[in-house]
Design a protein around this motif. Sequence first.
Motif, PDB file in Angstrom:
ATOM      1  N   GLU A   1      37.002  32.869  47.903  1.00  0.00           N
ATOM      2  CA  GLU A   1      37.267  31.564  47.285  1.00  0.00           C
ATOM      3  C   GLU A   1      36.880  31.572  45.809  1.00  0.00           C
ATOM      4  N   GLN A   2      35.769  32.212  45.500  1.00  0.00           N
ATOM      5  CA  GLN A   2      35.324  32.291  44.109  1.00  0.00           C
ATOM      6  C   GLN A   2      36.319  33.087  43.267  1.00  0.00           C
ATOM      7  N   LEU A   3      36.824  34.182  43.828  1.00  0.00           N
ATOM      8  CA  LEU A   3      37.808  35.003  43.126  1.00  0.00           C
ATOM      9  C   LEU A   3      39.103  34.229  42.901  1.00  0.00           C
ATOM     10  N   VAL A   4      39.565  33.540  43.943  1.00  0.00           N
ATOM     11  CA  VAL A   4      40.784  32.746  43.840  1.00  0.00           C
ATOM     12  C   VAL A   4      40.596  31.605  42.844  1.00  0.00           C
ATOM     13  N   GLY A   5      39.416  30.993  42.871  1.00  0.00           N
ATOM     14  CA  GLY A   5      39.136  29.886  41.967  1.00  0.00           C
ATOM     15  C   GLY A   5      39.273  30.279  40.507  1.00  0.00           C
ATOM     16  N   LYS A   6      38.873  31.513  40.160  1.00  0.00           N
ATOM     17  CA  LYS A   6      38.993  31.979  38.775  1.00  0.00           C
ATOM     18  C   LYS A   6      40.460  32.071  38.360  1.00  0.00           C
ATOM     19  N   VAL A  18      43.778  28.118  49.230  1.00  0.00           N
ATOM     20  CA  VAL A  18      44.513  29.297  48.772  1.00  0.00           C
ATOM     21  C   VAL A  18      43.865  30.575  49.288  1.00  0.00           C
ATOM     22  N   ALA A  19      42.536  30.613  49.347  1.00  0.00           N
ATOM     23  CA  ALA A  19      41.848  31.791  49.883  1.00  0.00           C
ATOM     24  C   ALA A  19      42.212  32.008  51.347  1.00  0.00           C
ATOM     25  N   THR A  20      42.360  30.929  52.096  1.00  0.00           N
ATOM     26  CA  THR A  20      42.761  31.036  53.504  1.00  0.00           C
ATOM     27  C   THR A  20      44.141  31.676  53.617  1.00  0.00           C
ATOM     28  N   ILE A  21      45.059  31.279  52.726  1.00  0.00           N
ATOM     29  CA  ILE A  21      46.411  31.842  52.746  1.00  0.00           C
ATOM     30  C   ILE A  21      46.388  33.314  52.347  1.00  0.00           C
ATOM     31  N   VAL A  22      45.601  33.654  51.319  1.00  0.00           N
ATOM     32  CA  VAL A  22      45.517  35.045  50.873  1.00  0.00           C
ATOM     33  C   VAL A  22      44.967  35.935  51.986  1.00  0.00           C
ATOM     34  N   ALA A  23      43.915  35.456  52.670  1.00  0.00           N
ATOM     35  CA  ALA A  23      43.332  36.230  53.773  1.00  0.00           C
ATOM     36  C   ALA A  23      44.345  36.424  54.903  1.00  0.00           C
ATOM     37  N   ALA A  24      45.099  35.363  55.220  1.00  0.00           N
ATOM     38  CA  ALA A  24      46.101  35.447  56.281  1.00  0.00           C
ATOM     39  C   ALA A  24      47.218  36.423  55.900  1.00  0.00           C
ATOM     40  N   LEU A  25      47.622  36.400  54.632  1.00  0.00           N
ATOM     41  CA  LEU A  25      48.630  37.348  54.152  1.00  0.00           C
ATOM     42  C   LEU A  25      48.151  38.784  54.331  1.00  0.00           C
ATOM     43  N   PHE A  26      46.921  39.033  53.901  1.00  0.00           N
ATOM     44  CA  PHE A  26      46.367  40.380  53.978  1.00  0.00           C
ATOM     45  C   PHE A  26      46.310  40.862  55.431  1.00  0.00           C
ATOM     46  N   ALA A  68      53.665  39.513  46.974  1.00  0.00           N
ATOM     47  CA  ALA A  68      53.418  38.255  47.690  1.00  0.00           C
ATOM     48  C   ALA A  68      52.388  37.400  46.960  1.00  0.00           C
ATOM     49  N   LEU A  69      51.367  38.038  46.404  1.00  0.00           N
ATOM     50  CA  LEU A  69      50.365  37.294  45.634  1.00  0.00           C
ATOM     51  C   LEU A  69      50.979  36.675  44.386  1.00  0.00           C
ATOM     52  N   ARG A  70      51.861  37.428  43.703  1.00  0.00           N
ATOM     53  CA  ARG A  70      52.530  36.880  42.516  1.00  0.00           C
ATOM     54  C   ARG A  70      53.404  35.688  42.892  1.00  0.00           C
ATOM     55  N   TRP A  71      54.143  35.800  44.001  1.00  0.00           N
ATOM     56  CA  TRP A  71      54.990  34.696  44.447  1.00  0.00           C
ATOM     57  C   TRP A  71      54.143  33.471  44.782  1.00  0.00           C
ATOM     58  N   LEU A  72      53.034  33.712  45.448  1.00  0.00           N
ATOM     59  CA  LEU A  72      52.160  32.600  45.841  1.00  0.00           C
ATOM     60  C   LEU A  72      51.637  31.852  44.623  1.00  0.00           C
TER      61      LEU A  72
END
Length: 230
Positions: free
Chosen positions: A147-152, A168-176, A198-202
Amino acid sequence: MTTEEPRRQRLTRAEAKARTRKLLLEAAAQTFARKGYAGSSVEEIAEAAGFSIGALYSNFGNKEELFLELSTTYNADRIAEASEVLLDQDADPVQAVNEVSRLLVDAADKDTDFSLLQAEFWLYAVRNPQVLDQMATRMRTPRAALEQLVGKSLETMPAPAEATPKAVATIVAALFEGLVRQRRIDPDQVPEELFGAALRWLFSGIEVSGREKKVAAPAKRKPAKRPRQG
């Protein structure tokens, strides 16, 4: 022992405990990888580490706690690697995203034993609600780091209010996690660059949504001026 040989310093109680935990975790990782979660016993793990059952239980309450400690450390290490790459001010952004994509490939192709163990333990936890609660609690530490990384990243764009670091962190983790499993099934469907794309699209979608909401927001009306009384 000659006088020239350095004397071995005795470990402090805290150092000895930390060493015991480390050896038990290493033995657990090897035993789980060889026999699976269900097929491994605490007796085997303790014996492989060279300790008694009592020593194991004085450090870990049960087999579930052993595995959760391993899983938490594994996920925290992956997030730390991603943070190091993405927060490098001198790194090329495209290259940085490609490096993060390689973390997914490593998880799918190289860390096969552990990804299988995580899937096995997930099924076990779903069937045992008390273990599922422990799993959720343990995952909050690496998730907070994510979450801290995504927040930046969100700080650099006009993100809509609902695109919180937590969401957004929840979505990134689910993607991974989802792409790791898909690559294990059919590697051709999940090429190395897909996670980065996928991260760029998100994040591009989040930025566009934020700009649209900013434009659509009604301007604040100024209060009408009162006519002067003569």
